[in-house]
Design an enzyme around this catalytic site. Structure first.
Site, PDB file in Angstrom:
ATOM      1  N   ALA A 160       0.867  -1.178   0.000  1.00  0.00           N
ATOM      2  CA  ALA A 160       0.000   0.000   0.000  1.00  0.00           C
ATOM      3  C   ALA A 160       0.904   1.228   0.000  1.00  0.00           C
ATOM      4  CB  ALA A 160      -0.886  -0.018   1.239  1.00  0.00           C
TER       5      ALA A 160
ATOM      6  N   GLU B 250       4.795  -4.988   7.303  1.00  0.00           N
ATOM      7  CA  GLU B 250       4.060  -3.892   7.942  1.00  0.00           C
ATOM      8  C   GLU B 250       4.510  -3.589   9.362  1.00  0.00           C
ATOM      9  OE1 GLU B 250       2.687  -6.260   6.094  1.00  0.00           O
ATOM     10  OE2 GLU B 250       1.157  -5.424   4.780  1.00  0.00           O
TER      11      GLU B 250
ATOM     12  N   GLY C 191       0.611  -4.919   0.984  1.00  0.00           N
ATOM     13  CA  GLY C 191      -0.645  -4.983   0.232  1.00  0.00           C
ATOM     14  C   GLY C 191      -0.507  -5.737  -1.087  1.00  0.00           C
TER      15      GLY C 191
ATOM     16  N   GLU D 131      -0.842  -9.290  -0.222  1.00  0.00           N
ATOM     17  CA  GLU D 131      -2.254  -9.521   0.118  1.00  0.00           C
ATOM     18  C   GLU D 131      -3.125  -9.602  -1.137  1.00  0.00           C
ATOM     19  OE1 GLU D 131      -1.721  -6.171   2.874  1.00  0.00           O
ATOM     20  OE2 GLU D 131      -2.829  -7.392   4.322  1.00  0.00           O
TER      21      GLU D 131
HETATM   22  N1  CAA Z   1       4.546   3.140  -0.968  1.00  0.00           N
HETATM   23  C1  CAA Z   1       4.886   4.285  -1.590  1.00  0.00           C
HETATM   24  N2  CAA Z   1       5.980   4.397  -2.385  1.00  0.00           N
HETATM   25  C2  CAA Z   1       6.740   3.302  -2.538  1.00  0.00           C
HETATM   26  C3  CAA Z   1       6.440   2.078  -1.920  1.00  0.00           C
HETATM   27  C4  CAA Z   1       5.278   2.017  -1.103  1.00  0.00           C
HETATM   28  N3  CAA Z   1       4.870   0.886  -0.520  1.00  0.00           N
HETATM   29  N4  CAA Z   1       7.390   1.179  -2.244  1.00  0.00           N
HETATM   30  C5  CAA Z   1       8.252   1.815  -3.062  1.00  0.00           C
HETATM   31  N5  CAA Z   1       7.872   3.092  -3.238  1.00  0.00           N
HETATM   32  C6  CAA Z   1       8.529   4.134  -4.031  1.00  0.00           C
HETATM   33  C7  CAA Z   1       9.745   4.684  -3.315  1.00  0.00           C
HETATM   34  O1  CAA Z   1       9.385   5.668  -2.385  1.00  0.00           O
HETATM   35  C8  CAA Z   1      10.548   5.223  -4.489  1.00  0.00           C
HETATM   36  O2  CAA Z   1       9.991   6.475  -4.856  1.00  0.00           O
HETATM   37  P1  CAA Z   1      10.989   7.707  -5.234  1.00  0.00           P
HETATM   38  O3  CAA Z   1      11.749   7.223  -6.443  1.00  0.00           O
HETATM   39  O4  CAA Z   1      10.041   8.814  -5.529  1.00  0.00           O
HETATM   40  O5  CAA Z   1      11.858   7.899  -4.041  1.00  0.00           O
HETATM   41  C9  CAA Z   1      10.239   4.242  -5.617  1.00  0.00           C
HETATM   42  O6  CAA Z   1       9.037   3.552  -5.222  1.00  0.00           O
HETATM   43  C10 CAA Z   1      11.328   3.194  -5.801  1.00  0.00           C
HETATM   44  O7  CAA Z   1      11.556   2.580  -4.546  1.00  0.00           O
HETATM   45  P2  CAA Z   1      13.013   2.461  -3.862  1.00  0.00           P
HETATM   46  O8  CAA Z   1      13.877   3.591  -4.301  1.00  0.00           O
HETATM   47  O9  CAA Z   1      12.795   2.277  -2.390  1.00  0.00           O
HETATM   48  O10 CAA Z   1      13.521   1.118  -4.545  1.00  0.00           O
HETATM   49  P3  CAA Z   1      14.562   0.057  -3.928  1.00  0.00           P
HETATM   50  O11 CAA Z   1      14.865  -0.873  -5.039  1.00  0.00           O
HETATM   51  O12 CAA Z   1      15.680   0.758  -3.255  1.00  0.00           O
HETATM   52  O13 CAA Z   1      13.734  -0.716  -2.793  1.00  0.00           O
HETATM   53  C11 CAA Z   1      11.834  -1.877  -1.886  1.00  0.00           C
HETATM   54  C12 CAA Z   1      12.638  -1.502  -3.148  1.00  0.00           C
HETATM   55  C13 CAA Z   1      12.653  -2.786  -0.990  1.00  0.00           C
HETATM   56  C14 CAA Z   1      10.571  -2.590  -2.350  1.00  0.00           C
HETATM   57  C15 CAA Z   1      11.466  -0.585  -1.123  1.00  0.00           C
HETATM   58  O14 CAA Z   1      10.895   0.350  -2.051  1.00  0.00           O
HETATM   59  C16 CAA Z   1      10.510  -0.785  -0.015  1.00  0.00           C
HETATM   60  O15 CAA Z   1      10.895  -1.260   1.041  1.00  0.00           O
HETATM   61  N6  CAA Z   1       9.217  -0.416  -0.204  1.00  0.00           N
HETATM   62  C17 CAA Z   1       8.224  -0.499   0.816  1.00  0.00           C
HETATM   63  C18 CAA Z   1       7.783  -1.934   1.060  1.00  0.00           C
HETATM   64  C19 CAA Z   1       6.785  -2.007   2.181  1.00  0.00           C
HETATM   65  O16 CAA Z   1       7.067  -1.717   3.322  1.00  0.00           O
HETATM   66  N7  CAA Z   1       5.518  -2.393   1.840  1.00  0.00           N
HETATM   67  C20 CAA Z   1       4.447  -2.475   2.785  1.00  0.00           C
HETATM   68  C21 CAA Z   1       3.664  -1.205   2.765  1.00  0.00           C
HETATM   69  S1  CAA Z   1       2.489  -1.081   4.075  1.00  0.00           S
HETATM   70  C22 CAA Z   1       1.155  -1.985   3.550  1.00  0.00           C
HETATM   71  O17 CAA Z   1       1.132  -2.569   2.473  1.00  0.00           O
HETATM   72  C23 CAA Z   1       0.040  -1.978   4.535  1.00  0.00           C
HETATM   73  C24 CAA Z   1      -1.083  -2.884   4.221  1.00  0.00           C
HETATM   74  O18 CAA Z   1      -1.068  -4.080   4.421  1.00  0.00           O
HETATM   75  C25 CAA Z   1      -2.303  -2.313   3.722  1.00  0.00           C
END
Ligand code: CAA
Length: 257
Positions: free
Chosen positions: A66, A134, A111, A114
């Site tokens: 998400a 999360e 998400g 999920e």
């Molecule tokens: N939400 C918003 N933006 C996201 C995102 C997310 N979940 N995941 C990645 N992005 C964005 C980053 O902010 C980045 O944007 P910018 O270029 O504008 O900075 C772009 O996507 C590329 O990401 P990274 O530069 O971080 O890429 P990376 O290769 O270095 O890392 C990754 C990849 C490990 C997937 C890392 O992006 C990451 O950890 N993302 C978040 C993963 C996460 O925690 N997901 C769970 C979200 S909470 C949820 O889903 C709750 C629920 O159950 C409803």
């Protein structure tokens, strides 16, 4: 005009949905969830639908979760509304009457995982990474992960993944039953085509009835579930499809469904 956040391609009744926000690794924001919901509402009305495949745009991510930036400042009430909207969309995908297959082509986190869990099954490229991270953000999964993950991989493995937030590779996802098949990244498209051909080549009513029997049977005791199977099996003899399938076998030709 801005690009669609959900792309739709179709071949012979098999729809491929591509979640299209590659710059944010296809993270699920309200806009994307809204577009997905509207697309699914249209698909629900299609009687000629054979199967749905869902994937992420680009070669890096299925869905990285998400949208964290959108969620950051939400109040509990806003978070409830966000999760409720997303859960309804995820359920809509799950309840399509045809098989829904996730083509996991990279990060499949939060998400995203999920969403994949709401699909009937998942196939993955060998660079796919799965996880429910999360708790590292100070929350729990909110799009169904605490309920669908234990049902898919068992409660102990789900607790391991959800409480540690650790990420697993495609090989481990295959081992624990989170995905059904793993192929090299460059072969995911041809696997998708093969699956589409197999799903579209079978009796469409039989495929729908098989999904219904399995889904509806899960929540019932064995006797009731077997009675459901018998009803759906018998119903299959009411239309042309069974006559064509069995005649084709007897006449040593391919069925024309
Ligand atoms: N939400 C918003 N933006 C996201 C995102 C997310 N979940 N995941 C990645 N992005 C964005 C980053 O902010 C980045 O944007 P910018 O270029 O504008 O900075 C772009 O996507 C590329 O990401 P990274 O530069 O971080 O890429 P990376 O290769 O270095 O890392 C990754 C990849 C490990 C997937 C890392 O992006 C990451 O950890 N993302 C978040 C993963 C996460 O925690 N997901 C769970 C979200 S909470 C949820 O889903 C709750 C629920 O159950 C409803």
């Amino acid at each position: 005009m801005s690009e669609a956040l959900v792309r739709l391609d179709e071949q012979a009744g098999v729809i491929r949905l591509t979640l299209n926000r590659p710059k944010a690794l296809n993270a699920l924001n309200s806009e994307l969830i809204g577009e997905l919901d509207a697309t699914l509402a249209e698909l629900e009305t299609r009687r000629d639908l054979r199967a749905v495949l869902i994937t992420g745009a680009g070669d890096k991510a299925f869905v990285a979760g998400a949208d964290i930036a959108e969620m950051r400042d939400k109040t509990p009430e806003q978070a409830r509304r966000f999760a409720t909207q997303a859960l309804a969309t995820v359920k809509r995908l799950e309840r399509l009457p045809v098989p829904v297959v996730a083509l996991v082509n990279g990060f499949c986190l939060g998400g995203g995982c999920e969403l994949a869990l709401a699909c009937d099954w998942a196939v993955a490229s060998d660079n796919a990474i799965f996880g429910q991270p999360e708790v590292g953000l100070g929350v729990i999964p909110g799009f169904g992960g605490t309920q669908r993950l234990p049902r898919r991989v068992g409660p102990a493995m789900a607790l391991d993944l959800i409480t540690t937030g650790r990420k697993i590779d495609a090989a481990e996802a295959l081992r624990i039953g989170l995905v059904n098949r793993v192929v090299p990244q460059g072969e995911l498209d041809s696997l998708a085509e093969e699956l589409a051909g197999q799903l579209a080549g079978n009796g469409p009513q039989a495929v729908r009835a098989a999904k219904q029997a399995i889904h509806d049977g899960q929540g019932q005791g064995l006797d009731n579930a077997l009675a459901l199977e018998t009803s759906l099996f018998a119903l299959g003899f009411a239309g042309d499809e069974q006559k064509e399938g069995m005649s084709a076998f007897v006449e040593k030709r391919k069925p024309d469904f």
